[in-house]
Design a protein around this motif. Structure first.
Motif, PDB file in Angstrom:
ATOM      1  N   TRP A   1      -0.113   6.658  -6.464  1.00 49.16           N
ATOM      2  CA  TRP A   1      -0.887   6.514  -7.698  1.00 49.16           C
ATOM      3  C   TRP A   1      -2.369   6.785  -7.428  1.00 49.16           C
ATOM      4  O   TRP A   1      -3.114   7.107  -8.354  1.00 49.16           O
ATOM      5  CB  TRP A   1      -0.722   5.114  -8.284  1.00 49.16           C
ATOM      6  CG  TRP A   1       0.640   4.820  -8.844  1.00 49.16           C
ATOM      7  CD1 TRP A   1       1.421   3.737  -8.562  1.00 49.16           C
ATOM      8  CD2 TRP A   1       1.394   5.601  -9.786  1.00 49.16           C
ATOM      9  NE1 TRP A   1       2.601   3.803  -9.270  1.00 49.16           N
ATOM     10  CE2 TRP A   1       2.609   4.937 -10.021  1.00 49.16           C
ATOM     11  CE3 TRP A   1       1.151   6.815 -10.449  1.00 49.16           C
ATOM     12  CZ2 TRP A   1       3.582   5.426 -10.889  1.00 49.16           C
ATOM     13  CZ3 TRP A   1       2.113   7.313 -11.311  1.00 49.16           C
ATOM     14  CH2 TRP A   1       3.312   6.622 -11.538  1.00 49.16           C
ATOM     15  N   ARG A   2      -2.794   6.631  -6.182  1.00 47.58           N
ATOM     16  CA  ARG A   2      -4.187   6.916  -5.826  1.00 47.58           C
ATOM     17  C   ARG A   2      -4.350   8.332  -5.276  1.00 47.58           C
ATOM     18  O   ARG A   2      -5.452   8.711  -4.879  1.00 47.58           O
ATOM     19  CB  ARG A   2      -4.670   5.899  -4.793  1.00 47.58           C
ATOM     20  CG  ARG A   2      -4.655   4.465  -5.299  1.00 47.58           C
ATOM     21  CD  ARG A   2      -5.462   3.547  -4.385  1.00 47.58           C
ATOM     22  NE  ARG A   2      -4.890   3.498  -3.052  1.00 47.58           N
ATOM     23  CZ  ARG A   2      -3.956   2.619  -2.667  1.00 47.58           C
ATOM     24  NH1 ARG A   2      -3.494   1.739  -3.544  1.00 47.58           N
ATOM     25  NH2 ARG A   2      -3.487   2.627  -1.446  1.00 47.58           N
ATOM     26  N   HIS A   3      -3.264   9.083  -5.246  1.00 49.36           N
ATOM     27  CA  HIS A   3      -3.275  10.471  -4.774  1.00 49.36           C
ATOM     28  C   HIS A   3      -3.554  11.364  -5.982  1.00 49.36           C
ATOM     29  O   HIS A   3      -2.685  11.594  -6.821  1.00 49.36           O
ATOM     30  CB  HIS A   3      -1.911  10.791  -4.156  1.00 49.36           C
ATOM     31  CG  HIS A   3      -1.859  12.073  -3.400  1.00 49.36           C
ATOM     32  ND1 HIS A   3      -2.187  13.291  -3.960  1.00 49.36           N
ATOM     33  CD2 HIS A   3      -1.485  12.346  -2.125  1.00 49.36           C
ATOM     34  CE1 HIS A   3      -2.014  14.249  -3.073  1.00 49.36           C
ATOM     35  NE2 HIS A   3      -1.605  13.695  -1.953  1.00 49.36           N
ATOM     36  N   ALA A   4      -4.774  11.869  -6.091  1.00 55.91           N
ATOM     37  CA  ALA A   4      -5.203  12.571  -7.309  1.00 55.91           C
ATOM     38  C   ALA A   4      -4.332  13.775  -7.620  1.00 55.91           C
ATOM     39  O   ALA A   4      -3.953  14.005  -8.781  1.00 55.91           O
ATOM     40  CB  ALA A   4      -6.666  12.998  -7.173  1.00 55.91           C
TER      41      ALA A   4
ATOM     42  N   GLU B   1       0.827  -1.199   0.000  1.00 55.91           N
ATOM     43  CA  GLU B   1       0.000   0.000   0.000  1.00 55.91           C
ATOM     44  C   GLU B   1       0.861   1.248   0.000  1.00 55.91           C
ATOM     45  O   GLU B   1       0.556   2.223  -0.685  1.00 55.91           O
ATOM     46  CB  GLU B   1      -0.912  -0.014   1.224  1.00 55.91           C
ATOM     47  CG  GLU B   1      -1.838   1.185   1.257  1.00 55.91           C
ATOM     48  CD  GLU B   1      -2.797   1.104   2.422  1.00 55.91           C
ATOM     49  OE1 GLU B   1      -3.017  -0.015   2.911  1.00 55.91           O
ATOM     50  OE2 GLU B   1      -3.305   2.138   2.844  1.00 55.91           O
TER      51      GLU B   1
ATOM     52  N   ARG C   1      -0.960  12.675  -8.805  1.00 57.65           N
ATOM     53  CA  ARG C   1      -1.091  12.076 -10.133  1.00 57.65           C
ATOM     54  C   ARG C   1      -1.178  13.153 -11.213  1.00 57.65           C
ATOM     55  O   ARG C   1      -0.566  13.032 -12.278  1.00 57.65           O
ATOM     56  CB  ARG C   1      -2.322  11.184 -10.171  1.00 57.65           C
ATOM     57  CG  ARG C   1      -2.390  10.265 -11.375  1.00 57.65           C
ATOM     58  CD  ARG C   1      -3.434   9.179 -11.178  1.00 57.65           C
ATOM     59  NE  ARG C   1      -4.768   9.722 -10.973  1.00 57.65           N
ATOM     60  CZ  ARG C   1      -5.472   9.547  -9.860  1.00 57.65           C
ATOM     61  NH1 ARG C   1      -4.967   8.863  -8.845  1.00 57.65           N
ATOM     62  NH2 ARG C   1      -6.684  10.066  -9.752  1.00 57.65           N
TER      63      ARG C   1
ATOM     64  N   THR D   1       2.210   1.961  -3.517  1.00 61.36           N
ATOM     65  CA  THR D   1       1.259   2.331  -4.564  1.00 61.36           C
ATOM     66  C   THR D   1       0.367   3.497  -4.163  1.00 61.36           C
ATOM     67  O   THR D   1      -0.460   3.923  -4.962  1.00 61.36           O
ATOM     68  CB  THR D   1       0.382   1.125  -4.923  1.00 61.36           C
ATOM     69  OG1 THR D   1      -0.333   0.699  -3.749  1.00 61.36           O
ATOM     70  CG2 THR D   1       1.223  -0.026  -5.449  1.00 61.36           C
ATOM     71  N   SER D   2       0.529   4.024  -2.963  1.00 63.01           N
ATOM     72  CA  SER D   2      -0.404   5.025  -2.462  1.00 63.01           C
ATOM     73  C   SER D   2      -0.445   6.284  -3.318  1.00 63.01           C
ATOM     74  O   SER D   2      -1.518   6.837  -3.548  1.00 63.01           O
ATOM     75  CB  SER D   2      -0.068   5.388  -1.011  1.00 63.01           C
ATOM     76  OG  SER D   2       1.224   5.949  -0.920  1.00 63.01           O
TER      77      SER D   2
END
Length: 425
Positions: free
Chosen positions: A9-12, A3, A15, A6-7
């Motif tokens: 990549w989920r942070h808008a 997690e 990103r 890869t965290s």
């Protein structure tokens, strides 16, 4: 553990920053191919003029960095990043317009290159200073690794992309695509939702109405001069860059004249460096987790020095075997350089207050770019004096010395980044 990796990549917001910077990096590679080609083919420039055009790309780092750092620390950084993208896009459009209207000249092309270079300096410092405002301190290594990943991919594919575009359209109109990439970057940066708090303005001294720009520049040097961690990192990086640039002028002479290798092998060597940079960007975060931040930097610098030291040994093996030594060593060197850069950049960012990020990054850029021509000149002088193989050995020893700088400091014991930004240096 997964997690954490890869965290972001989920942070808008991260990103969007990453997508924007990736677009601008590819655009810069297209420009690096297109503008010199326009100068050489369409404008028939002299070798001296070509040198001026190449110098225009990095010259703003010497004269603009410190002032850009103050501006960025005084202002919200997101609008400035958008502005630099829009200005670069607009300025580059002058190239195809000038070519079509028959008023494109070398002085105009040089002016365009300088203007784009100034914006690139501001964007470079601004993005490095904006990252710690978007992500937590503990995520800086992951964030910098992903940004280095974009840079590595751009290095590998950007020039090829530029060459492919130039096969389809003429160089002046290829610049339109370059301009479009900067507009794409501006759009993604605009999509970032994070809004910065108004930067704290420095309080004027007694009897003064406002703190002057030179005093703010001096304040920005504080993290570099007073903070032991940053000072150590800057010293090690300075030594590393000096001796890396010392190697650069004689390496091609060594490969082509001393070893007599064909151009095909040069392509393999440079491809290995690009691939190594890509792998390094993927391994930097894992290296810091396994070894700790400080030891990852020590390991990477020492291994890079050993790899560089082995390259001159190619004179001791048959010519057919020399590439089997040089190509892997260049791959390893590139991997280690990126691992070091990601970790040192993340650590110096983590230990610097947010209000000084712009000036800290600007001061370090100034130092790094300032030592580059010194190392190159020394490399040329030593190459003519003691020979190319001996100069390569000297440069490799210098890279090892950069690792020793960290070994002899407390930085080697740093295991992870601090969780919060310091208030003071």
């Amino acid at each position: 553990m997964t997690e954490k990796r890869t965290s972001l990549w989920r942070h808008a917001d991260f990103r969007n920053l990453w997508l924007g910077l990736t677009a601008s990096m590819f655009g810069a590679k297209v420009m690096a191919v297109a503008l010199p080609l326009i100068a050489a083919v369409s404008l028939n420039t002299s070798p001296f003029e070509m040198g001026l055009l190449v110098a225009a790309e990095t010259l703003p780092y010497l004269f603009v960095s410190l002032f850009a750092g103050v501006w960025l620390d005084r202002s919200a950084k997101r609008p400035i990043l958008v502005l630099t993208d829009v200005v670069r896009a607009a300025v580059l459009l002058v190239v195809p317009i000038g070519w079509a209207a028959d008023f494109l000249s070398f002085p105009l092309l040089l002016t365009i290159s300088l203007a784009v270079g100034v914006c690139t300096v501001v964007s470079d410092i601004g993005s490095a200073s904006y990252l710690p405002l978007l992500v937590e301190r503990k995520d800086l290594i992951e964030g910098n690794s992903k940004l280095e990943l974009s840079g590595s991919v751009a290095d590998i594919g950007g020039n090829a992309l530029g060459g492919g575009i130039l096969q389809i359209v003429s160089a002046p109109f290829a610049v339109i695509i370059n301009s479009a990439t900067y507009l794409v970057s501006a759009v993604f940066t605009l999509l970032i939702r994070h809004r910065e708090a108004p930067p704290a303005q420095p309080e004027p001294a007694d009897g003064q109405e406002r703190v002057g720009i030179w005093r703010e520049i001096a304040e920005g040097a504080v993290p570099v001069l007073r903070n032991k961690v940053v000072r150590t990192l800057v010293t090690a990086t300075l030594v590393f860059n000096l001796f890396t640039l010392l190697i650069e002028p004689v390496f091609l002479i060594f490969v082509t004249r001393t070893l007599g290798l064909e151009p095909f092998y040069l392509g393999l060597i440079f491809a290995a460096s690009g691939a190594g940079a890509l792998v390094g960007s993927l391994l930097a975060d894992r290296a810091s987790q396994l070894l700790g931040v400080g030891r990852a930097m020590v390991f990477s610098l020492l291994l890079a020095g050993v790899a560089a030291l082995l390259i001159p040994l190619a004179t001791q093996v048959p010519k057919s075997m020399a590439p089997l030594l040089i190509v892997p060593m260049h791959f390893i060197d590139a991997v280690m350089v990126i691992v070091y850069n990601v970790n040192q950049r993340s650590l110096r960012t983590a230990v610097t207050p947010d209000r000084l990020q712009g000036r800290m990054n600007a001061s370090i850029r100034m130092i790094v770019m300032g030592v580059s021509p010194i190392g190159a000149v020394l490399g040329g002088l030593f190459g003519g004096w003691i020979g190319a193989p001996q100069t390569l050995v000297l440069g490799a020893v210098g890279i090892l010395l950069a690792g020793v700088v960290i070994v002899l400091s407390d930085v080697r014991e740093v295991k992870e980044l601090p969780d919060s930004a310091p208030v003071t240096v």
